[in-house]
Design a protein around this motif. Structure first.
Motif, mmCIF file in Angstrom:
data_model
loop_
_atom_site.group_PDB
_atom_site.id
_atom_site.type_symbol
_atom_site.label_atom_id
_atom_site.label_comp_id
_atom_site.label_asym_id
_atom_site.label_seq_id
_atom_site.Cartn_x
_atom_site.Cartn_y
_atom_site.Cartn_z
ATOM 1 N N PHE A 51 0.817 -1.211 0.000
ATOM 2 C CA PHE A 51 0.000 0.000 0.000
ATOM 3 C C PHE A 51 0.853 1.265 0.000
ATOM 4 N N ARG A 52 2.011 1.203 0.662
ATOM 5 C CA ARG A 52 2.873 2.368 0.718
ATOM 6 C C ARG A 52 3.428 2.741 -0.649
ATOM 7 N N GLY A 53 3.405 1.803 -1.572
ATOM 8 C CA GLY A 53 3.917 2.089 -2.904
ATOM 9 C C GLY A 53 3.135 3.171 -3.629
ATOM 10 N N PHE A 54 1.866 3.330 -3.254
ATOM 11 C CA PHE A 54 1.049 4.360 -3.898
ATOM 12 C C PHE A 54 1.370 5.760 -3.372
ATOM 13 N N PHE A 55 2.186 5.831 -2.323
ATOM 14 C CA PHE A 55 2.550 7.129 -1.758
ATOM 15 C C PHE A 55 4.056 7.361 -1.774
ATOM 16 N N VAL A 56 4.771 6.590 -2.632
ATOM 17 C CA VAL A 56 6.205 6.781 -2.762
ATOM 18 C C VAL A 56 6.473 8.175 -3.329
ATOM 19 N N GLY A 57 7.343 8.894 -2.655
ATOM 20 C CA GLY A 57 7.665 10.236 -3.119
ATOM 21 C C GLY A 57 6.692 11.308 -2.682
ATOM 22 N N LEU A 58 5.749 10.972 -1.778
ATOM 23 C CA LEU A 58 4.765 11.968 -1.360
ATOM 24 C C LEU A 58 5.415 13.105 -0.577
ATOM 25 N N THR A 59 6.436 12.782 0.239
ATOM 26 C CA THR A 59 7.125 13.854 0.962
ATOM 27 C C THR A 59 7.797 14.808 -0.016
ATOM 28 N N ILE A 60 8.382 14.254 -1.072
ATOM 29 C CA ILE A 60 8.945 15.112 -2.117
ATOM 30 C C ILE A 60 7.823 15.855 -2.821
ATOM 31 N N GLY A 61 6.682 15.185 -2.935
ATOM 32 C CA GLY A 61 5.535 15.844 -3.549
ATOM 33 C C GLY A 61 5.112 17.074 -2.763
ATOM 34 N N TYR A 62 5.117 16.956 -1.436
ATOM 35 C CA TYR A 62 4.796 18.129 -0.612
ATOM 36 C C TYR A 62 5.840 19.226 -0.791
ATOM 37 N N ALA A 63 7.108 18.832 -0.766
ATOM 38 C CA ALA A 63 8.176 19.816 -0.924
ATOM 39 C C ALA A 63 8.094 20.521 -2.266
ATOM 40 N N LYS A 64 7.495 19.840 -3.238
ATOM 41 C CA LYS A 64 7.364 20.436 -4.565
ATOM 42 C C LYS A 64 6.056 21.187 -4.729
ATOM 43 N N ILE A 65 4.948 20.553 -4.343
ATOM 44 C CA ILE A 65 3.639 21.119 -4.672
ATOM 45 C C ILE A 65 3.298 22.336 -3.828
ATOM 46 N N ILE A 66 3.760 22.380 -2.574
ATOM 47 C CA ILE A 66 3.410 23.517 -1.722
ATOM 48 C C ILE A 66 4.001 24.814 -2.259
ATOM 49 N N PRO A 67 5.324 24.884 -2.518
ATOM 50 C CA PRO A 67 5.829 26.131 -3.105
ATOM 51 C C PRO A 67 5.326 26.372 -4.521
ATOM 52 N N MET A 68 5.133 25.301 -5.296
ATOM 53 C CA MET A 68 4.673 25.483 -6.666
ATOM 54 C C MET A 68 3.272 26.074 -6.706
ATOM 55 N N SER A 69 2.388 25.519 -5.900
ATOM 56 C CA SER A 69 1.016 26.030 -5.866
ATOM 57 C C SER A 69 0.971 27.443 -5.305
ATOM 58 N N ALA A 70 1.793 27.697 -4.291
ATOM 59 C CA ALA A 70 1.831 29.037 -3.701
ATOM 60 C C ALA A 70 2.294 30.067 -4.726
ATOM 61 N N VAL A 71 3.393 29.765 -5.428
ATOM 62 C CA VAL A 71 3.920 30.696 -6.441
ATOM 63 C C VAL A 71 2.933 30.849 -7.597
ATOM 64 N N SER A 72 2.277 29.764 -7.962
ATOM 65 C CA SER A 72 1.343 29.807 -9.079
ATOM 66 C C SER A 72 0.174 30.750 -8.797
ATOM 67 N N PHE A 73 -0.499 30.556 -7.666
ATOM 68 C CA PHE A 73 -1.640 31.406 -7.339
ATOM 69 C C PHE A 73 -1.208 32.854 -7.090
ATOM 70 N N TYR A 74 -0.052 33.025 -6.447
ATOM 71 C CA TYR A 74 0.421 34.381 -6.180
ATOM 72 C C TYR A 74 0.712 35.110 -7.490
ATOM 73 N N THR A 75 1.432 34.448 -8.396
ATOM 74 C CA THR A 75 1.770 35.079 -9.679
ATOM 75 C C THR A 75 0.514 35.359 -10.495
ATOM 76 N N TYR A 76 -0.426 34.435 -10.461
ATOM 77 C CA TYR A 76 -1.645 34.629 -11.241
ATOM 78 C C TYR A 76 -2.449 35.822 -10.729
ATOM 79 N N GLU A 77 -2.636 35.900 -9.412
ATOM 80 C CA GLU A 77 -3.431 36.997 -8.851
ATOM 81 C C GLU A 77 -2.751 38.348 -9.067
ATOM 82 N N ARG A 78 -1.415 38.399 -8.903
ATOM 83 C CA ARG A 78 -0.716 39.662 -9.129
ATOM 84 C C ARG A 78 -0.717 40.031 -10.603
ATOM 85 N N SER A 79 -0.600 39.050 -11.478
ATOM 86 C CA SER A 79 -0.652 39.328 -12.923
ATOM 87 C C SER A 79 -2.030 39.847 -13.325
ATOM 88 N N LYS A 80 -3.071 39.292 -12.727
ATOM 89 C CA LYS A 80 -4.415 39.791 -12.997
ATOM 90 C C LYS A 80 -4.557 41.252 -12.567
#
Length: 424
Positions: A390-419
């Motif tokens: 079962f853990r195989g379906f969550f391999v790399g999830l910690t890296i996923g958090y390290a990636k998705i949290i800043p990525m999503s934050a920068v994405s929404f921030y850039t989009y709202e400021r660009s608007k």
């Protein structure tokens, strides 16, 4: 007598003074008349506005209250934008594309390592399961390939992410305008639906570029293949015919031959030897994963934005409304609040959709490993479960958090400021 003479002299001097100050006298009288007219008009407008139930707007702006009323009047005069117009869609397309590129560039090295972990690359399997392994994997890539190795496949990423993010944000604005025409109609389900539909729409148009990007990132040889080489390889890949189990255990060569011909014919019928279909490997899984990912992402971001705009936090979390802001746009969030809302939305959406993402990655690289067999969703899931449970379906999830949290934050921030910059 002296007083009379004095009075006569004063009277005699009046015409001369009048002639010399005629212009000043007329100017003063004209100013008095204008002020009186303004006062009368203002009083009349105030009475009318009281009768209509609206707040009076000061014309001279001389007081703080008058300035606030003037700002309120300007807000009322700002037109409500037509979100279905071509101008609005083009501006949101530009803002969305810039947001996607900024976000992906921020986390490109982490994205490379995450793909290598998810696809069980033999050279990097020893690094999985810990934060230390993440940094050792980054060091391994850097020592063998330099900085360019950390960004391998990033050109294809930008080529894919700009239209993907642009279409996603444009589609979200369109679906949101259709599903939520007024503020009082906003619900979590409508927000989720608008985000899910936007994600599905963007994936439909950009999925082949995602397959190319994953394959470029998966290659770990000394020679980095070109974009054209990868495209040719994917296009010409085809599944190898599988021998029927019954035929394998049969002693008759005739039976084995018939079974082999039948299996080959079926494989050619169900899965073409080559073609555009190879660029849509894992597409069905992607569609299933995109619904919760995009839906939860947009819904969480907007919901947290409502919390920051509440009366309790509004003073600390929001900025003044820009002069060019549309009439129906909510107050912009401060940088820390916008980044927080985007980061939390990314973490929530990633957790819910991650197992399907792992299955999709395995299906996408099926042609590069093993016997080239094109995996279905159930086959890929079963293979992952047999390898790691079962853990195989969550391999790399910690890296996923390290990636998705800043990525999503920068994405929404850039989009709202660009608007805000683009006036939408």
């Amino acid at each position: 007598m002296p007083s009379a003479l004095t009075n006569d002299a004063a009277i005699a001097e009046i015409p001369t003074q009048r002639d010399g100050g005629a212009d000043r006298l007329v100017s003063k009288m004209d100013g008095v008349i204008r002020k009186a007219t303004t006062a009368i008009t203002t009083a009349t407008d105030t009475d009318k506005e009281k009768e209509s139930g609206t707040r009076p707007i000061a014309r001279d702006g001389s007081s703080v209250v008058g300035a606030e009323m003037a700002v309120a009047g300007q807000e009322k005069q700002r037109p409500k934008p037509n979100k279905h117009s071509m101008d609005y869609m083009v501006r949101s397309f530009v803002a969305g594309g810039l947001a996607g590129c900024a976000a992906k560039t921020t986390v490109a090295p982490l994205d490379r390592v995450k793909i290598l972990f998810q696809t069980s690359n033999p050279q990097f399997a020893k690094y999985t399961g810990s934060w230390a392994g993440l940094f050792r994997a980054l060091g391994d890539i850097y020592s063998h390939h330099g900085v360019t190795g950390l960004f391998r496949g990033h050109s294809a990423t930008l080529l894919k992410i700009y239209p993907y993010a642009a279409i996603k944000f444009v589609a979200y604005e369109q679906y949101r305008a259709a599903l939520i025409p007024a503020r009082h109609q906003e619900t979590w389900f409508r927000r989720f639906s608008a985000g899910a539909l936007a994600g599905v729409t963007s994936v439909f148009f950009t999925y082949p570029l995602e397959v190319i990007r994953v394959r470029l990132a998966f290659e770990t040889g000394a020679r980095s293949p070109s974009l054209l080489d990868i495209c040719r390889k994917i296009y010409h890949e085809h599944p190898l015919p599988k021998t029927a189990p019954a035929a394998l255990h049969s002693g008759s060569s005739v039976v084995r031959g018939v079974a082999g011909v039948a299996t080959t014919t079926t494989a050619h019928t169900v899965a073409p030897r080559s073609g555009i279909v190879n660029f849509y490997r894992g597409f069905s899984t992607t569609m299933l994963g995109m619904v919760p990912y995009a839906g939860m992402g947009f819904m969480t971001h907007d919901s947290i934005g409502d919390v920051f705009r509440s009366s309790l936090l509004q003073k600390h979390a929001t900025l003044p409304q820009p002069a060019n802001a549309p009439a129906d746009k909510a107050a912009p969030l401060r940088a820390w609040a916008e980044l927080t809302a985007g980061g939390i939305s990314g973490a929530v959406s990633q957790t819910i959709s991650y197992p399907l993402e792992v299955i999709r990655r395995r299906m996408q690289v099926a042609g590069a490993v093993g016997d080239g067999h094109r995996l279905r969703i159930a086959e890929a899931a079963g293979m992952i479960f047999r390898e790691r449970g079962f853990r195989g379906f969550f391999v790399g999830l910690t890296i996923g958090y390290a990636k998705i949290i800043p990525m999503s934050a920068v994405s929404f921030y850039t989009y709202e400021r660009s608007k805000t910059i683009l006036g939408i």
